[in-house]
Design an enzyme around this catalytic site. Structure first.
Site, mmCIF file in Angstrom:
data_model
loop_
_atom_site.group_PDB
_atom_site.id
_atom_site.type_symbol
_atom_site.label_atom_id
_atom_site.label_comp_id
_atom_site.label_asym_id
_atom_site.label_seq_id
_atom_site.Cartn_x
_atom_site.Cartn_y
_atom_site.Cartn_z
ATOM 1 N N LYS A 55 0.838 -1.206 0.000
ATOM 2 C CA LYS A 55 0.000 0.000 0.000
ATOM 3 C C LYS A 55 0.873 1.256 0.000
ATOM 4 C CE LYS A 55 -1.723 1.943 3.977
ATOM 5 N NZ LYS A 55 -1.553 3.398 3.964
ATOM 6 N N ASN A 56 1.863 1.278 0.906
ATOM 7 C CA ASN A 56 2.646 2.504 1.065
ATOM 8 C C ASN A 56 3.544 2.785 -0.124
ATOM 9 O OD1 ASN A 56 1.406 2.906 3.456
ATOM 10 N ND2 ASN A 56 3.184 2.438 4.753
ATOM 11 N N ARG A 69 -5.089 10.336 3.745
ATOM 12 C CA ARG A 69 -4.085 11.350 3.972
ATOM 13 C C ARG A 69 -2.938 11.279 2.960
ATOM 14 N NH1 ARG A 69 0.149 13.235 6.385
ATOM 15 N NH2 ARG A 69 -0.143 15.045 7.718
ATOM 16 N N ASP A 125 -5.001 12.812 12.419
ATOM 17 C CA ASP A 125 -5.763 11.578 12.342
ATOM 18 C C ASP A 125 -5.560 10.796 13.623
ATOM 19 O OD1 ASP A 125 -3.287 10.413 12.130
ATOM 20 O OD2 ASP A 125 -3.466 9.963 10.002
ATOM 21 N N ASP A 150 4.630 0.682 11.861
ATOM 22 C CA ASP A 150 3.390 0.057 11.388
ATOM 23 C C ASP A 150 3.195 -1.350 11.965
ATOM 24 O OD1 ASP A 150 2.736 2.278 9.940
ATOM 25 O OD2 ASP A 150 3.519 1.537 8.047
#
Ligand code: UD1
Length: 417
Positions: free
Chosen positions: A17-18, A87, A111, A299
């Site tokens: 994802k990142n 974001r 957030d 993470d």
């Protein structure tokens, strides 16, 4: 879910994802069609697809392969509706400024993992000659042509490194980014940019040297596998005393994490197709300190706290990257975990068992950590707000079921942001 099942079997990890979100943003730097493979089917990719479409791009392909066709003159505004939902939308700031000479991106705000600054993004772009202002909830930047500059980041911010990198590749002259982030996802972005014709030296080190070029051409690129998803399954194997082969998992991107799991008592075997994690006994408590790569990934911190919750002994977990990433600990305490926090330290006294209860995911990684805890809790655990998990874990429930977990998705939880 009902706790107690042992995770065993094979699970395949998709692209990160990142990384993929930034690769999609990087496609804006060249007119024509950039093709990305290994794309995960996750909500954040859908949001980024929507953002690119609103900028005039055509995005099509199969679920794992995307073709992004960028027009000669893409739009230059990312509105609050999208930035609020994701974001990471802020990563279009650098490429749009470099490509269009102007950009308006809504300010994301804070957030659930804390206040997340943009000052290093802004300062770096200003050093490259951009005028950057905040106006009516938007970050507005303009620069007819960015100029190369020497930039020193106070902290190796992943997002700032990526935005500045994507701006610098089309700037006039040489940019040096010192104290740059070295995450595998930053390396992946550099590799796509190089394939598009960018001149970047020092890839994978903390000093990136970029010689700006006049234009870039589209390229085809395979997304790096997701080390956080791989690490989540590795931790799950250890917590459930299981035996899991993580296909596509890159052990080299998880060195400290896998070493910690070995200290906890696990066996890790490197395989051609990935790696295998096996555990036969109750894990031993291990301390963890999160740091920028190659340090322990923030993470994976929630997963390690969940692991410490059932380990033999007391573990100290120190969070150095995000100020509020301990917010989910109150949810773990609902499951019976014995955790006390003091500032950015959490002291976790391992319990023999946790006890199932309803809990709420506060963000994507916290959500995954709570699911791991539920897998070893006595009785039924219900995790709500799982839309957070959908942002970054493709088919999480099916993957866990495939490994033998007693978990299912309740339809009423199927809420999207
Ligand atoms: C990215 C990852 C996230 C990961 C994090 C750290 C994505 C989409 N997200 O987030 O999963 O946890 O890297 O590995 O890739 N900061 C400032 N000013 C700035 C920029 C950052 O103060 O201009 C602070 C942040 O508030 C945070 C710290 O620096 O406390 C690290 O942030 P950063 O590395 O930029 O993380 P992200 O890119 O947002």
């Amino acid at each position: 879910m009902v706790g107690g099942a042992r995770l065993a079997g094979e699970v395949t990890v998709t692209g990160a994802k990142n990384s993929v979100l930034k690769l999609m943003a990087a496609s804006l730097l060249a007119e024509g069609t950039t093709v990305l493979t290994g794309v995960p089917r996750i909500v954040d990719v859908s949001i980024m697809t929507e953002l690119l479409r609103r900028l005039g791009c055509v995005v099509q392909g199969t679920p794992t392969k995307l073709g992004i066709t960028v027009p000669e003159r893409p739009g230059h505004e990312a509105d609050y509706d999208l930035v609020r939902r994701m974001r990471a939308s802020i990563c279009v700031l650098g490429p749009l400024l470099a490509r269009c000479g102007e950009v308006r991106v809504a300010l994301p705000g804070g957030d659930n993992i804390g206040s997340r600054g943009l000052n290093w993004h802004i300062d770096g772009l200003a050093k490259m000659g951009a005028s950057v202002q905040s106006s009516h909830g938007f970050l507005v930047a303009s620069a007819p042509r960015l100029a190369g500059a020497s930039i020193w980041l106070d902290f190796p911010s992943v997002g700032a490194t990526e935005n500045l990198l994507m701006a610098a590749v089309l700037a006039k002259g040489r940019t040096v980014i010192d104290n740059a982030a070295r995450e595998p996802e930053v390396v992946d972005l550099c590799e796509l940019l190089q394939a598009m014709g960018a001149e970047i030296g020092g890839v994978g080190t903390s000093t990136l040297e970029i010689e700006g070029v006049e234009s870039l051409t589209p390229a085809t690129h395979a997304t790096v596998p997701d080390r956080v998803v791989a690490g989540t399954f590795a931790i799950g194997a250890v917590m459930t005393r299981g035996d899991v082969v993580v296909v596509n998992g890159r052990a080299g991107h998880l060195e400290i994490a896998l070493d910690k799991l070995c200290t906890a008592g696990a066996t890790v075997e490197l395989l051609e197709e990935g790696f295998r994690v096996a555990m036969t006994e109750r894990p031993r408590a291990v301390d963890v300190v999160t740091l920028p790569y190659p340090g322990f990934s923030t993470d994976l911190q929630p997963g390690m706290i969940a692991l410490a919750g059932i380990s033999d002994g007391t573990a100290m977990i120190t969070e150095n990257v995000f100020e509020s990433r301990f917010m989910f600990i109150d949810e773990l305490i609902r499951l019976g975990a014995d955790i006390r926090t003091d500032g950015h330290h959490a002291v976790v006294r391992g319990r023999e068992v946790l006890s199932g209860a309803p809990v709420r995911a506060t963000d994507i990684r916290a959500g995954a950590g709570l699911v791991l805890a539920g897998l070893v809790a006595d009785g039924v655990t219900t995790v709500s707000d799982v839309h957070h998990i959908d942002r970054g874990y493709q088919d999480f429930v099916q993957q866990l079921q495939g490994l033998g977990a007693d978990v299912r998705r309740e339809p009423e939880d199927d809420q999207r942001p």
